[in-house]
Design a protein around this motif. Structure first.
Motif, short mmCIF file in Angstrom:
data_model
loop_
_atom_site.label_atom_id
_atom_site.label_comp_id
_atom_site.label_asym_id
_atom_site.label_seq_id
_atom_site.Cartn_x
_atom_site.Cartn_y
_atom_site.Cartn_z
N ILE A 112 11.13 12.73 -2.07
CA ILE A 112 10.30 11.68 -2.58
C ILE A 112 9.38 11.02 -1.52
O ILE A 112 8.42 10.71 -1.59
CB ILE A 112 11.10 10.61 -3.38
N GLU A 113 9.98 11.01 -0.19
CA GLU A 113 9.16 10.43 0.76
C GLU A 113 8.33 11.44 1.60
O GLU A 113 7.17 11.17 2.26
CB GLU A 113 10.18 9.79 1.84
N PHE A 114 8.95 12.46 2.12
CA PHE A 114 8.01 13.54 2.85
C PHE A 114 8.21 15.06 2.60
O PHE A 114 8.21 15.77 3.39
CB PHE A 114 8.77 13.52 4.26
N LEU A 152 17.97 13.52 1.00
CA LEU A 152 17.50 14.08 -0.17
C LEU A 152 16.33 13.34 -0.46
O LEU A 152 15.00 13.89 -0.79
CB LEU A 152 18.32 14.34 -1.42
N TYR A 153 16.47 12.11 -0.72
CA TYR A 153 15.08 11.01 -1.03
C TYR A 153 14.10 11.34 0.18
O TYR A 153 12.86 11.42 -0.16
CB TYR A 153 15.53 9.76 -0.90
N TRP A 154 14.36 11.25 1.31
CA TRP A 154 13.68 11.43 2.48
C TRP A 154 12.65 12.64 2.28
O TRP A 154 11.50 12.57 2.43
CB TRP A 154 14.38 11.00 3.84
N PHE A 210 0.79 -1.21 -0.08
CA PHE A 210 0.00 0.08 -0.05
C PHE A 210 0.96 1.24 0.02
O PHE A 210 0.73 2.13 -0.58
CB PHE A 210 -0.84 0.24 1.29
N HIS A 211 1.89 1.23 1.04
CA HIS A 211 2.73 2.34 0.81
C HIS A 211 3.26 2.55 -0.40
O HIS A 211 3.50 3.78 -1.22
CB HIS A 211 4.11 2.21 1.76
N ASP A 212 3.97 1.40 -1.48
CA ASP A 212 4.57 1.78 -2.45
C ASP A 212 3.52 2.06 -3.69
O ASP A 212 4.01 3.04 -4.34
CB ASP A 212 5.18 0.38 -2.79
N LEU A 213 2.46 1.30 -3.63
CA LEU A 213 1.44 1.46 -4.88
C LEU A 213 0.72 2.93 -4.58
O LEU A 213 0.93 3.73 -5.69
CB LEU A 213 0.58 0.45 -4.54
N PRO A 237 9.93 3.16 8.54
CA PRO A 237 8.47 2.70 8.58
C PRO A 237 7.50 3.85 8.10
O PRO A 237 7.71 4.97 8.40
CB PRO A 237 8.15 2.62 10.17
N ARG A 238 6.86 3.52 6.95
CA ARG A 238 6.39 4.71 6.08
C ARG A 238 4.90 5.09 6.72
O ARG A 238 4.47 6.09 6.13
CB ARG A 238 6.25 4.32 4.63
N ASN A 239 4.47 4.31 7.26
CA ASN A 239 2.97 4.52 7.71
C ASN A 239 2.96 4.50 9.25
O ASN A 239 3.19 3.81 10.12
CB ASN A 239 1.91 3.52 7.31
N GLY A 284 1.45 5.26 -2.40
CA GLY A 284 2.37 6.63 -2.15
C GLY A 284 3.15 6.98 -3.27
O GLY A 284 3.38 8.12 -3.49
N HIS A 285 3.76 5.76 -3.82
CA HIS A 285 4.75 6.35 -4.78
C HIS A 285 4.28 6.09 -6.19
O HIS A 285 4.78 7.07 -7.09
CB HIS A 285 5.89 5.43 -4.77
N VAL A 286 3.26 5.22 -6.76
CA VAL A 286 3.03 5.18 -8.09
C VAL A 286 2.37 6.10 -8.88
O VAL A 286 2.95 6.43 -10.05
CB VAL A 286 2.60 3.69 -8.27
FE FE Z 1 8.79 4.81 0.11
#
Ligand code: FE
Ligand code: HBI
Length: 289
Positions: free
Chosen positions: A181-183, A176-178, A135-138, A285-287, A140-142
């Motif tokens: 792309i993540e936050f 930088l990713y964090w 769920f996080h990947d689909l 932990p993304r969620n 959140g990211h896709v």
């Molecule tokens: Fe992620």
């Protein structure tokens, strides 16, 4: 067959997925038959909860792209998403058993192959999960991989990651990713909105990041993001804000090697013998609730 990756930092627990079914590049087949009705129901419930929170909090590009994930009453088949994603931006999603080593991760991104964990959390983990699940990947990211600018940014991040790995600077680039792309947050005419996957896939942090008075919110610069350590088990204390996805792409176009050289003197790296030996922070932990 791929070996289970070393999971760094606090999460010393063995990775969740079954890495024996992964190929040398850590990809595997999405085991669609393995999903239970409970799994499909968990995905449906997570998608419904997050979708209700998006208006006024998620960036316009995300909201516009979300329907590209397709039906959300059951876990999607990756090939169905790829049939839409490939023509859109040349990206495809590939199944992985979970977190994979950094270099393997970077090499997949550089090839426009986004690794998506193919298992889903249990109902008991509805609000909090240590490792990124499907769920996080689909969710959140896709969706933003359908956006041409962000799609190019993520591929270039992968290319930069391969270089950073050679320079022993993964920890700096990971920041930088964090913080993007993540936050990452983006400023729109209507106010602050989230574009980071870790925020967009979290029930609590999506509201917190754009509405709470507690966190700092500062304009993104590459140097300031790379100087900023991050917390992996609570909401961020600082969010970095961009004015547009194009601005994010443009400001990260340069060669980071001089910056790595400058930042490797930071206390957290100088103390234990330098950047290369810094323990990469645990992928998040993304969620959180
Ligand atoms: Fe992620
Ligand atoms: N592996 N599957 C997966 N997904 C991630 O988001 C991920 C990863 N491995 C490493 C990683 N993220 C972070 O260390 C990045 O900063 C490289």
């Amino acid at each position: 067959m791929g070996q289970a990756p070393v999971v760094y930092g606090q999460s010393e627990r063995p990775p969740r997925g079954d890495y024996s079914r992964a190929a040398g590049d850590y990809t595997c087949a999405q085991d669609y038959a393995a999903y239970t009705e409970t799994d499909h129901d968990t995905y449906r419930r997570l998608h419904a909860r997050q979708s209700a929170l998006l208006p006024g909090r998620a960036c316009a590009e995300f909201i516009a792209a979300l329907p590209s994930l397709g039906a959300h009453d059951r876990i999607p088949r990756f090939e169905d998403i790829n049939a839409r994603l490939m023509p859109a931006t040349g990206w495809q999603i590939v199944a992985v058993p979970g977190l994979i080593p950094e270099l393997a991760f970077f090499e997949l991104l550089a090839a426009r192959r986004f690794p998506v964990t193919d298992w889903i959390r249990t109902p008991a983990e509805f609000d909090y999960i240590v490792e990124p699940d499907i769920f996080h990947d689909l969710f959140g990211h896709v969706p933003l991989l359908f956006n041409p600018v962000l799609a190019d940014y993520v591929q270039r991040y992968g290319q930069g990651g391969i270089k950073a790995h050679g320079l022993g600077a993964c920890e700096l680039l990971a920041r930088l990713y964090w913080y993007t792309i993540e936050f990452g947050l983006i400023r729109e005419a209507g106010g602050l909105r989230a574009y980071g996957a870790g925020i967009l896939s979290s029930g609590g942090e999506l509201v917190h990041s754009v509405e709470s008075p507690l966190p700092q919110r500062v304009p993104l610069t590459v140097e300031r993001a790379m100087r900023s350590r991050y917390k992996i088990d609570s909401y961020q204390q600082t969010y970095f804000v961009i004015d547009s996805l194009q601005q994010l792409f443009d400001m990260t176009a340069g060669d980071f090697a001089p910056l790595y050289a400058q930042l490797r003197e930071l206390p957290e790296f100088a103390a234990d013998g330098g950047l290369a030996s810094a323990t990469p922070a645990a992928p998040a932990p993304r969620n959180r609730a």
